[in-house]
Write a protein that holds these residues in place. Structure first.
Motif, PDB file in Angstrom:
ATOM      1  N   THR A 221      55.912  45.396  46.194  1.00  0.00           N
ATOM      2  CA  THR A 221      56.739  46.039  45.177  1.00  0.00           C
ATOM      3  C   THR A 221      56.503  47.551  45.146  1.00  0.00           C
ATOM      4  OG1 THR A 221      55.057  45.839  43.455  1.00  0.00           O
ATOM      5  CG2 THR A 221      56.547  43.949  43.774  1.00  0.00           C
ATOM      6  N   ALA A 222      57.265  48.228  44.286  1.00  0.00           N
ATOM      7  CA  ALA A 222      57.071  49.667  44.106  1.00  0.00           C
ATOM      8  C   ALA A 222      55.652  49.971  43.650  1.00  0.00           C
ATOM      9  CB  ALA A 222      58.081  50.197  43.088  1.00  0.00           C
ATOM     10  N   GLN A 223      55.131  49.130  42.758  1.00  0.00           N
ATOM     11  CA  GLN A 223      53.767  49.327  42.267  1.00  0.00           C
ATOM     12  C   GLN A 223      52.747  49.152  43.391  1.00  0.00           C
ATOM     13  OE1 GLN A 223      56.098  47.382  40.700  1.00  0.00           O
ATOM     14  NE2 GLN A 223      56.550  48.970  39.164  1.00  0.00           N
TER      15      GLN A 223
ATOM     16  N   GLY B  30      56.864  57.361  38.112  1.00  0.00           N
ATOM     17  CA  GLY B  30      57.007  55.913  37.990  1.00  0.00           C
ATOM     18  C   GLY B  30      58.256  55.357  38.631  1.00  0.00           C
ATOM     19  N   PRO B  31      58.491  55.576  39.932  1.00  0.00           N
ATOM     20  CA  PRO B  31      59.678  55.033  40.595  1.00  0.00           C
ATOM     21  C   PRO B  31      59.690  53.513  40.539  1.00  0.00           C
ATOM     22  CG  PRO B  31      58.091  55.845  42.209  1.00  0.00           C
ATOM     23  CD  PRO B  31      57.613  56.305  40.871  1.00  0.00           C
ATOM     24  N   GLU B  32      60.890  52.936  40.448  1.00  0.00           N
ATOM     25  CA  GLU B  32      61.011  51.510  40.163  1.00  0.00           C
ATOM     26  C   GLU B  32      61.254  50.640  41.382  1.00  0.00           C
ATOM     27  OE1 GLU B  32      63.955  51.070  37.136  1.00  0.00           O
ATOM     28  OE2 GLU B  32      62.748  52.085  35.602  1.00  0.00           O
ATOM     29  N   THR B  33      61.546  51.221  42.530  1.00  0.00           N
ATOM     30  CA  THR B  33      61.794  50.424  43.729  1.00  0.00           C
ATOM     31  C   THR B  33      60.920  50.932  44.874  1.00  0.00           C
ATOM     32  OG1 THR B  33      63.545  51.867  44.575  1.00  0.00           O
ATOM     33  CG2 THR B  33      64.201  50.079  43.063  1.00  0.00           C
TER      34      THR B  33
ATOM     35  N   ALA C  60      62.449  54.126  46.321  1.00  0.00           N
ATOM     36  CA  ALA C  60      62.258  55.298  45.462  1.00  0.00           C
ATOM     37  C   ALA C  60      60.832  55.824  45.555  1.00  0.00           C
ATOM     38  CB  ALA C  60      62.601  54.954  44.020  1.00  0.00           C
ATOM     39  N   THR C  61      59.868  54.927  45.677  1.00  0.00           N
ATOM     40  CA  THR C  61      58.463  55.332  45.805  1.00  0.00           C
ATOM     41  C   THR C  61      58.234  56.050  47.126  1.00  0.00           C
ATOM     42  OG1 THR C  61      57.900  53.326  44.564  1.00  0.00           O
ATOM     43  CG2 THR C  61      56.088  54.525  45.570  1.00  0.00           C
TER      44      THR C  61
ATOM     45  N   ASP D 199      67.806  48.764  48.994  1.00  0.00           N
ATOM     46  CA  ASP D 199      67.714  48.443  47.563  1.00  0.00           C
ATOM     47  C   ASP D 199      66.760  47.292  47.259  1.00  0.00           C
ATOM     48  OD1 ASP D 199      69.632  50.389  47.003  1.00  0.00           O
ATOM     49  OD2 ASP D 199      71.279  48.978  47.308  1.00  0.00           O
TER      50      ASP D 199
ATOM     51  N   THR E  20      63.776  45.060  46.140  1.00  0.00           N
ATOM     52  CA  THR E  20      62.756  45.252  45.103  1.00  0.00           C
ATOM     53  C   THR E  20      61.386  44.760  45.554  1.00  0.00           C
ATOM     54  OG1 THR E  20      63.353  43.119  44.115  1.00  0.00           O
ATOM     55  CG2 THR E  20      64.420  45.093  43.229  1.00  0.00           C
ATOM     56  N   GLU E  21      61.372  43.884  46.558  1.00  0.00           N
ATOM     57  CA  GLU E  21      60.117  43.411  47.146  1.00  0.00           C
ATOM     58  C   GLU E  21      60.289  43.342  48.660  1.00  0.00           C
ATOM     59  OE1 GLU E  21      58.303  39.913  45.620  1.00  0.00           O
ATOM     60  OE2 GLU E  21      58.545  40.491  43.516  1.00  0.00           O
TER      61      GLU E  21
END
Length: 212
Positions: free
Chosen positions: A4-6, A57-60, A63-64, A97, A99-100
């Motif tokens: 993930t982004a995190q 704090g990018p969400e994808t 984006a990160t 796009d 997300t994971e």
């Protein structure tokens, strides 16, 4: 479990830590065949990436990766900023796009990143550059992904190959960059860009492995 982004943010923090830890080593490697600024530039750039992550704090995943690219291009001097920045930017485009990211997506991101570096720097395997670490890393990542490995294992395979690729630059004569001015005297030294590539991929792999 996908990346993930995190997870990517955690990997970037691990990368910043390893660059800081090996800053002096990278400076010394670059002093031997370059401008002696690679370690300082990389450390400054990744510190800036981490500082930006604290507020953005990018969400994808894309984006990160794009955040890292933008910060590196704007803060890292020499050739490293544009090259690493392009790598992250191309990787961001490759994941789209999502997300994971599964293992295949991670391998595709690495492939795209390397293609960006090749396009920007016009280097190929054997030129004694970061491509000598990236190319075997990408091949190993692709093989791992095709065998069904998850993102952590794909990164682990990439890191191992990158480490060997960086070591192998010691015997090469530089054909690109400032080191090429030394001709035969560039042999006997590990390329600093290849070394930093291996260090970062190792940090990313360890961060992913700790997560899984």
């Amino acid at each position: 479990m996908g990346c993930t982004a995190q997870d990517i943010a955690s990997a970037l923090r691990a990368g910043a830590a390893v660059v800081a830890e090996h800053r002096d080593e990278l400076i010394q490697l670059d002093r031997e065949i370059g401008d002696a600024d690679h370690g300082e530039n990389m450390d400054r750039g990744f510190r800036a990436v981490i500082a930006k992550l604290e507020t953005a704090g990018p969400e994808t995943p894309a984006a990160t990766l794009k955040l890292a690219a933008t910060v590196l291009i704007s803060t890292v001097g020499g050739a490293s900023g544009p090259l690493y920045g392009t790598a992250f930017l191309r990787a961001a485009t490759a994941v789209g796009d999502e997300t994971e990211l599964d293992g295949r997506a991670v391998a595709a991101a690495l492939q795209a990143g390397m293609e960006g570096v090749v396009g920007r720097g016009r280097a190929e395997v054997g030129d004694k550059t970061m491509i000598d670490a990236l190319a075997p890393a990408v091949e190993s990542a692709r093989n791992a992904a095709e065998s069904g490995a998850d993102g952590a294992k794909v990164l682990a395979a990439a890191a191992e190959a990158a480490h060997q690729g960086a070591q192998d630059t010691e015997g090469l004569v530089a054909r690109k960059g400032r080191a090429s001015y030394l001709g035969e005297r560039s042999a006997g030294h590990i390329d600093p860009g290849a070394r930093s590539t291996a260090l970062l991929l190792t940090a990313f792999a360890e961060a992913a492995g700790a997560r899984s």
